[in-house]
Design a protein around this motif. Structure first.
Motif, mmCIF file in Angstrom:
data_model
loop_
_atom_site.group_PDB
_atom_site.id
_atom_site.type_symbol
_atom_site.label_atom_id
_atom_site.label_comp_id
_atom_site.label_asym_id
_atom_site.label_seq_id
_atom_site.Cartn_x
_atom_site.Cartn_y
_atom_site.Cartn_z
ATOM 1 N N LYS A 350 1.669 12.279 21.299
ATOM 2 C CA LYS A 350 2.364 12.763 20.225
ATOM 3 C C LYS A 350 2.613 11.651 18.934
ATOM 4 O O LYS A 350 2.236 12.610 17.993
ATOM 5 N N LYS A 351 2.646 10.646 19.085
ATOM 6 C CA LYS A 351 2.722 9.980 17.946
ATOM 7 C C LYS A 351 1.287 9.933 17.326
ATOM 8 O O LYS A 351 1.216 10.098 15.825
ATOM 9 N N ALA A 352 0.177 9.761 18.051
ATOM 10 C CA ALA A 352 -1.266 10.218 17.459
ATOM 11 C C ALA A 352 -1.410 11.391 16.472
ATOM 12 O O ALA A 352 -1.828 11.490 15.369
ATOM 13 N N LEU A 353 -0.994 12.567 17.214
ATOM 14 C CA LEU A 353 -0.708 13.605 16.710
ATOM 15 C C LEU A 353 -0.072 13.569 15.183
ATOM 16 O O LEU A 353 -0.390 14.354 14.405
ATOM 17 N N ASN A 354 0.985 13.065 15.187
ATOM 18 C CA ASN A 354 1.793 13.286 14.008
ATOM 19 C C ASN A 354 1.404 12.298 12.986
ATOM 20 O O ASN A 354 1.633 12.576 11.748
ATOM 21 N N THR A 355 0.700 11.276 13.343
ATOM 22 C CA THR A 355 0.379 10.206 12.616
ATOM 23 C C THR A 355 -1.083 10.411 11.891
ATOM 24 O O THR A 355 -1.346 10.085 10.582
ATOM 25 N N LEU A 356 -1.996 10.770 12.638
ATOM 26 C CA LEU A 356 -3.559 10.910 12.218
ATOM 27 C C LEU A 356 -4.031 12.334 12.111
ATOM 28 O O LEU A 356 -5.045 12.383 11.531
ATOM 29 N N ASN A 357 -3.069 13.348 12.261
ATOM 30 C CA ASN A 357 -3.869 14.859 12.139
ATOM 31 C C ASN A 357 -3.823 15.064 10.376
ATOM 32 O O ASN A 357 -2.835 14.687 9.923
ATOM 33 N N GLY A 358 -4.891 15.027 9.778
ATOM 34 C CA GLY A 358 -5.157 15.464 8.450
ATOM 35 C C GLY A 358 -5.642 13.997 7.714
ATOM 36 O O GLY A 358 -5.779 13.789 6.508
ATOM 37 N N LYS A 359 -5.438 12.932 8.555
ATOM 38 C CA LYS A 359 -5.867 11.535 8.224
ATOM 39 C C LYS A 359 -7.195 11.538 7.501
ATOM 40 O O LYS A 359 -8.291 12.077 8.170
ATOM 41 N N MET A 360 -7.732 10.914 6.495
ATOM 42 C CA MET A 360 -9.055 10.649 5.993
ATOM 43 C C MET A 360 -9.578 9.520 6.760
ATOM 44 O O MET A 360 -8.986 8.574 6.920
ATOM 45 N N PHE A 361 -10.758 9.790 7.339
ATOM 46 C CA PHE A 361 -11.497 8.611 8.246
ATOM 47 C C PHE A 361 -12.868 8.964 7.989
ATOM 48 O O PHE A 361 -13.509 9.615 8.235
ATOM 49 N N GLU A 362 -13.632 7.739 7.502
ATOM 50 C CA GLU A 362 -15.219 7.841 7.207
ATOM 51 C C GLU A 362 -15.527 9.038 6.266
ATOM 52 O O GLU A 362 -16.332 9.674 6.546
ATOM 53 N N GLY A 363 -14.566 9.507 5.222
ATOM 54 C CA GLY A 363 -14.760 10.439 4.432
ATOM 55 C C GLY A 363 -14.592 11.647 4.909
ATOM 56 O O GLY A 363 -14.951 12.857 4.049
ATOM 57 N N ARG A 364 -13.870 11.827 5.960
ATOM 58 C CA ARG A 364 -13.527 13.243 6.611
ATOM 59 C C ARG A 364 -12.108 13.299 7.174
ATOM 60 O O ARG A 364 -11.436 12.386 7.391
ATOM 61 N N SER A 365 -11.441 14.679 6.780
ATOM 62 C CA SER A 365 -10.229 14.899 7.265
ATOM 63 C C SER A 365 -10.040 15.345 8.642
ATOM 64 O O SER A 365 -10.765 16.185 8.919
ATOM 65 N N LEU A 366 -9.460 14.337 9.351
ATOM 66 C CA LEU A 366 -9.537 14.611 10.960
ATOM 67 C C LEU A 366 -8.466 15.656 11.298
ATOM 68 O O LEU A 366 -7.557 16.013 10.566
ATOM 69 N N TYR A 367 -8.995 16.383 12.447
ATOM 70 C CA TYR A 367 -8.223 17.404 12.769
ATOM 71 C C TYR A 367 -7.791 17.008 14.501
ATOM 72 O O TYR A 367 -8.510 16.545 15.254
ATOM 73 N N VAL A 368 -6.428 16.792 14.652
ATOM 74 C CA VAL A 368 -5.974 16.224 15.836
ATOM 75 C C VAL A 368 -5.023 17.157 16.312
ATOM 76 O O VAL A 368 -4.061 17.484 15.909
ATOM 77 N N THR A 369 -5.197 17.656 17.829
ATOM 78 C CA THR A 369 -4.238 18.437 18.612
ATOM 79 C C THR A 369 -4.093 18.036 19.909
ATOM 80 O O THR A 369 -5.015 17.219 20.402
ATOM 81 N N MET A 370 -3.316 18.610 20.754
ATOM 82 C CA MET A 370 -3.222 18.126 21.985
ATOM 83 C C MET A 370 -4.254 18.762 22.853
ATOM 84 O O MET A 370 -4.245 20.288 22.408
ATOM 85 N N VAL A 371 -4.755 18.493 23.924
ATOM 86 C CA VAL A 371 -5.603 19.112 24.559
ATOM 87 C C VAL A 371 -4.906 20.322 25.419
ATOM 88 O O VAL A 371 -3.772 20.204 26.086
ATOM 89 N N GLN A 372 -5.703 21.352 25.353
ATOM 90 C CA GLN A 372 -5.326 22.547 26.357
ATOM 91 C C GLN A 372 -6.231 22.483 27.484
ATOM 92 O O GLN A 372 -7.325 22.508 27.177
ATOM 93 N N CYS A 373 -5.695 22.780 28.629
ATOM 94 C CA CYS A 373 -6.507 22.780 29.924
ATOM 95 C C CYS A 373 -7.188 24.401 29.656
ATOM 96 O O CYS A 373 -6.696 25.194 29.005
ATOM 97 N N LYS A 374 -8.551 24.499 29.925
ATOM 98 C CA LYS A 374 -9.259 25.459 30.165
ATOM 99 C C LYS A 374 -8.638 26.938 30.601
ATOM 100 O O LYS A 374 -8.631 27.841 29.687
#
Length: 453
Positions: A350-374
């Motif tokens: 949850k901390k990773a989701l709140n901290t890194l979603n939208g963060k710029m990394f290597e010139g790209r804006s990251l999209y981070v979300t919780m994994v949903q099972c199939k």
């Protein structure tokens, strides 16, 4: 017997979808289509719900072009047989709360075996609009009880007042509010006289046990279980004459010390009951572990091609302990631009989701979300899209369940495979069928469609 069905008045939204339950496992979209189209020919889509392995969950949703057509199908086909089993049809409810709450839901028992679901509905329909009605069956035979759910509490109370203790086919009906099993166990305290006692000292005798427990009331029998050599197994049973005395003994002696050991004293249970409780406890533990695992994983996309597993792990390690980090690749080694990171706890994920979603990394804006099972993702897609309509005709929602060679002749409708992207509005079916399991899992769209021509 097909009874005239009472159903709720039209809602402002004019519901056009029906829930069809209690289906035989062999029923497919083909049989449902043939059963419903023979009546009105006004079906826009059918969605037969399946589990992750493709097996039928024995219920489906049928969508019509109008409320009137759906109402006609409900009145005519409810409780009629399809492959040897009567269908239970009701208006589709997007909000499951009224159905699960038990409001206006009745339990009816002591039914004659000649009374089926349609007959039960006919008896109760005079008291109000019925949402659902069912006689419990086993191997096609009535079990002598059933359930009736009205759309209002007033109708349910009127039915109880009028029908409880009345005679039907020579049997006195029992009609009451339905109470869930868990609630029944909480409100109706079990009465028992036989106790199970364990953690006994091996030199403890039956006479001493009898003497100790006789303080709480008259004891009919005491036995300590022994092995082939006559040695105590450390547990036994005590049978009281009175349930009240047995309860007092449990309250006083469970957790008490006798000799060198602390006793466990409780209600004696049959083997089947113990196994059921253990199974339930195990399943709860497994579900909790599964939820923890699922909630500890994050999905990351929009990664630059230069990002490998080590860079991904290094980036996310600031949020907690990582158990694995992996960037997905094509067969030729090229990055697919997304990956997965597993943390040791859901809190870290949850901390990773709140901290890194939208963060710029290597010139790209990251999209981070919780994994949903199939399975969950597929269910969510189905719930959101299963009521899509198309005015030009019908297409089974689970196209992927049919062999390609059958498509040109299925129900006399021609189909064509297309490799062009489509909009949701272009086709009246469950869009989840357009995606492979991999695309459903990762939330991306496969540019392949099936369209009616």
């Amino acid at each position: 017997m097909a009874a005239a069905e009472a159903h709720p008045p039209p809602t402002p939204l004019q519901v056009t979808s029906l829930y069809v339950g209690d289906l035989d496992p062999r029923v497919s979209e083909r049989e449902l289509y043939e059963a419903f189209t023979s009546l009105s020919g006004s079906i826009t889509s059918i969605h037969l719900c399946r589990d992750s392995s493709g097996r039928s969950l024995r219920y489906a949703y049928v969508n019509f072009i109008s409320h009137d057509k759906a109402s006609k199908a409900l009145d005519s086909l409810n409780h009629t047989y399809l492959i040897g089993k009567p269908m239970r049809i009701m208006w589709s409810q997007k909000d499951p709360l009224p159905r699960k709450s038990g409001v206006a839901n009745l339990f009816v028992k002591n039914l004659d075996h000649s009374v089926d679901s349609a007959g039960l509905q006919e008896i109760f329909s005079k008291f109000g609009n019925i949402l659902s009605c069912k006689v419990a069956e086993e191997n096609g035979q009535s079990k002598g009880f059933g359930f009736v759910q009205f759309d209002s509490e007033e109708s349910a109370l009127a039915a109880i007042k009028a029908l409880h203790d009345t005679l039907l086919h020579g049997k006195k009906l029992y009609v009451s509010k339905f109470i869930k099993k868990s609630d029944r166990q909480n409100t109706c305290e079990l009465k028992y006289t036989n106790l199970y006692v364990k953690n006994l000292d091996h030199d403890l005798t039956e006479d001493l046990l009898l003497d100790k427990f006789s303080d709480f009331g008259k004891v009919c029998n005491v036995v300590i279980m022994k092995d082939n050599q006559g040695k105590s197994k450390g547990f036994g049973f005590i049978n009281f004459e009175s349930a009240e005395d047995a309860k007092k003994a449990v309250e006083a002696m469970n957790g008490a010390k006798l000799g060198s050991k602390t006793l466990y004293v409780g209600r004696a249970q049959k083997k089947a009951e113990r196994e059921k409780i253990l199974k339930h406890t195990y399943e709860e533990l497994q579900n909790k572990q599964t939820d923890n695992m699922k909630n500890s994983n994050v999905y990351v996309k929009n990664l630059d091609v230069s990002v490998d597993d080590s860079k991904l792990q290094e980036l996310f390690s600031s949020c907690g302990k990582i158990t694995s980090a992996r960037v997905m690749h094509y067969d030729d080694g090229r990055s697919k631009g997304f990956g997965f990171v597993s943390f040791s706890t859901p809190k870290e994920a949850k901390k990773a989701l709140n901290t890194l979603n939208g963060k710029m990394f290597e010139g790209r804006s990251l999209y981070v979300t919780m994994v949903q099972c199939k399975e969950n993702h597929r269910t969510a897609s189905a719930s959101h899209l299963q009521f899509a309509q198309h005015p030009s005709g019908f297409l089974p929602s689970s196209v992927s369940n049919f062999a390609p060679e059958l498509l040109p002749t299925l129900h006399g409708v021609s189909y064509k495979m297309s490799h062009q992207p489509i909009m949701y509005q272009q086709i009246g079916m469950n869009m989840a069928a357009l995606f492979t399991p991999k695309e459903q899992y990762y939330g991306t769209m496969l540019p392949t469609s099936v369209r009616i021509i």
